[in-house]
Design a protein around this motif. Structure first.
Motif, PDB file in Angstrom:
ATOM      1  N   ASP A 177      -9.181  -3.340   2.950  1.00 15.92           N
ATOM      2  CA  ASP A 177     -10.503  -2.743   3.178  1.00 15.92           C
ATOM      3  C   ASP A 177     -10.722  -1.541   2.268  1.00 15.92           C
ATOM      4  O   ASP A 177     -11.824  -1.332   1.749  1.00 15.92           O
ATOM      5  CB  ASP A 177     -10.642  -2.315   4.640  1.00 15.92           C
ATOM      6  CG  ASP A 177     -10.707  -3.504   5.583  1.00 15.92           C
ATOM      7  OD1 ASP A 177     -11.090  -4.593   5.114  1.00 15.92           O
ATOM      8  OD2 ASP A 177     -10.373  -3.346   6.771  1.00 15.92           O
ATOM      9  N   MET A 178      -9.681  -0.753   2.080  1.00 15.74           N
ATOM     10  CA  MET A 178      -9.793   0.399   1.200  1.00 15.74           C
ATOM     11  C   MET A 178     -10.124  -0.027  -0.222  1.00 15.74           C
ATOM     12  O   MET A 178     -10.983   0.555  -0.889  1.00 15.74           O
ATOM     13  CB  MET A 178      -8.481   1.191   1.220  1.00 15.74           C
ATOM     14  CG  MET A 178      -8.476   2.452   0.355  1.00 15.74           C
ATOM     15  SD  MET A 178      -8.068   2.181  -1.394  1.00 15.74           S
ATOM     16  CE  MET A 178      -6.381   1.629  -1.250  1.00 15.74           C
ATOM     17  N   GLY A 182      -7.315  -0.445   6.563  1.00 21.87           N
ATOM     18  CA  GLY A 182      -6.156  -1.019   5.901  1.00 21.87           C
ATOM     19  C   GLY A 182      -6.275  -0.998   4.390  1.00 21.87           C
ATOM     20  O   GLY A 182      -7.273  -0.552   3.818  1.00 21.87           O
ATOM     21  N   TYR A 183      -5.232  -1.525   3.756  1.00 23.25           N
ATOM     22  CA  TYR A 183      -5.165  -1.513   2.298  1.00 23.25           C
ATOM     23  C   TYR A 183      -6.267  -2.348   1.658  1.00 23.25           C
ATOM     24  O   TYR A 183      -6.937  -1.917   0.728  1.00 23.25           O
ATOM     25  CB  TYR A 183      -3.780  -2.016   1.876  1.00 23.25           C
ATOM     26  CG  TYR A 183      -3.663  -2.416   0.435  1.00 23.25           C
ATOM     27  CD1 TYR A 183      -3.702  -1.456  -0.570  1.00 23.25           C
ATOM     28  CD2 TYR A 183      -3.500  -3.759   0.073  1.00 23.25           C
ATOM     29  CE1 TYR A 183      -3.586  -1.830  -1.899  1.00 23.25           C
ATOM     30  CE2 TYR A 183      -3.383  -4.123  -1.242  1.00 23.25           C
ATOM     31  CZ  TYR A 183      -3.428  -3.154  -2.224  1.00 23.25           C
ATOM     32  OH  TYR A 183      -3.323  -3.524  -3.532  1.00 23.25           O
ATOM     33  N   PRO A 209       0.791  -1.214   0.000  1.00 26.49           N
ATOM     34  CA  PRO A 209       0.000   0.000   0.000  1.00 26.49           C
ATOM     35  C   PRO A 209       0.826   1.268   0.000  1.00 26.49           C
ATOM     36  O   PRO A 209       0.377   2.308  -0.427  1.00 26.49           O
ATOM     37  CB  PRO A 209      -0.830  -0.120   1.296  1.00 26.49           C
ATOM     38  CG  PRO A 209      -0.061  -1.070   2.156  1.00 26.49           C
ATOM     39  CD  PRO A 209       0.596  -2.021   1.207  1.00 26.49           C
ATOM     40  N   GLU A 247      -5.626   6.839   7.597  1.00 29.67           N
ATOM     41  CA  GLU A 247      -5.096   5.668   8.300  1.00 29.67           C
ATOM     42  C   GLU A 247      -6.118   5.055   9.254  1.00 29.67           C
ATOM     43  O   GLU A 247      -5.782   4.565  10.328  1.00 29.67           O
ATOM     44  CB  GLU A 247      -3.811   6.027   9.062  1.00 29.67           C
ATOM     45  CG  GLU A 247      -2.691   6.518   8.157  1.00 29.67           C
ATOM     46  CD  GLU A 247      -1.416   6.814   8.937  1.00 29.67           C
ATOM     47  OE1 GLU A 247      -1.465   6.753  10.178  1.00 29.67           O
ATOM     48  OE2 GLU A 247      -0.389   7.111   8.290  1.00 29.67           O
ATOM     49  N   TYR A 291      -8.645   5.618   4.195  1.00 27.12           N
ATOM     50  CA  TYR A 291      -7.309   5.037   4.056  1.00 27.12           C
ATOM     51  C   TYR A 291      -6.234   6.107   4.198  1.00 27.12           C
ATOM     52  O   TYR A 291      -5.193   5.872   4.827  1.00 27.12           O
ATOM     53  CB  TYR A 291      -7.196   4.343   2.706  1.00 27.12           C
ATOM     54  CG  TYR A 291      -5.825   3.774   2.420  1.00 27.12           C
ATOM     55  CD1 TYR A 291      -5.380   2.629   3.088  1.00 27.12           C
ATOM     56  CD2 TYR A 291      -4.975   4.376   1.504  1.00 27.12           C
ATOM     57  CE1 TYR A 291      -4.122   2.103   2.838  1.00 27.12           C
ATOM     58  CE2 TYR A 291      -3.716   3.856   1.244  1.00 27.12           C
ATOM     59  CZ  TYR A 291      -3.291   2.721   1.914  1.00 27.12           C
ATOM     60  OH  TYR A 291      -2.052   2.213   1.667  1.00 27.12           O
TER      61      TYR A 291
END
Length: 260
Positions: A124-125, A121-122, A19, A118, A115
């Motif tokens: 989920d994004m 996470g990658y 990511p 923060e 995302y």
């Protein structure tokens, strides 16, 4: 702009395993360790994804239907290269951004914005960013086209939109858009075809066989198209054909946001 940003960021992250974007190094030195090799490959994948980014406009948005209908309209009127292809593509692009703006905003707010902050996470994004585009494609796709690709892969029918793979959704969406655009093109051709037939019959009755009917019918086509405000009617109905589904998606998104 958020729709454009969402598309650009999605293409960058879909093909990248990490990511965090690695630093671009244009030197030709061989990698010293496995991490450098992975970073170099990530840069290569990101650059490849950016090169393929224009294809995303065809595969996941309303651009395909718009540009095909505009091309058929030009052929039906018999104006050859007027309007130029550049103008038609630019018009289709502008309308695509207008139509897809709610979808892009939803994708940005649900996936990319958290995302960047923060909060997620990658993975989920990526899932949350692609979900609005997948819903848009599926709701504009015929069930018959979806079933075709599920049969090809020998998969069971999905219970909901989340169970539909992105590759199947994109393939079925493109086929549905081609069919819909051809149906619209047929309806566009009919009035202009009648004008051509009437002009040809009149010229034949007058014995003017050597005079091309196109030279006579073209001014009448332009006149009728202008009198009925053809561009307004055509673009208005094309946008409305997508807008109903997009408004439903946007209302669902607002309701879910309020509940949270």
């Amino acid at each position: 702009m958020k729709a454009l940003l969402s598309l650009a960021v999605l293409f960058c992250v879909v093909f990248g395993a990490d990511p965090a974007l690695p630093t671009i190094n244009l030197s030709l030195n061989s990698p010293q360790n496995a991490e450098q090799l992975v970073n170099s490959l990530n840069v290569l994948l990101i650059l490849t994804a950016l090169a393929l980014a224009p294809s995303l406009i065809f595969m996941m948005t309303s651009f395909l239907r718009l540009v095909i209908v505009f091309s058929f309209l030009r052929q039906a009127m018999g104006t050859q290269q007027v309007p130029p292809s550049t103008v038609l593509i630019s018009l289709a692009m502008v309308l695509t951004f207008f139509i897809m703006e709610p979808v892009g905003k939803q994708s940005y707010d649900e996936g990319i914005k958290p995302y960047i902050a923060e909060q997620i996470g990658y993975e989920d994004m990526l899932d949350k960013s692609l979900k609005p585009f997948k819903e848009f494609m599926v709701k504009n796709t015929r069930e018959k086209d979806l079933a075709l690709f599920f049969r090809i892969r020998n998969l069971q029918n999905p219970a909901n939109i989340e169970d539909i793979p992105l590759s199947i959704a994109m393939s079925a969406f493109m086929i549905s858009e081609l069919k819909t655009s051809f149906e619209i093109a047929f309806l566009l051709y009919l009035p202009f075809l009648v004008i051509d037939m009437v002009v040809s019959s009149v010229l034949m009755a007058m014995g003017m066989m050597m005079l091309p009917p196109v030279m006579i019918s073209l001014p009448f086509k332009l006149l009728i198209f202008v009198l009925v405000d053809g561009w307004n009617l055509l673009i208005g109905n094309l946008v409305k054909s997508f807008q109903k589904i997009i408004m439903i998606m946007y209302l669902i998104y607002i309701l879910n946001f309020v509940q949270k």
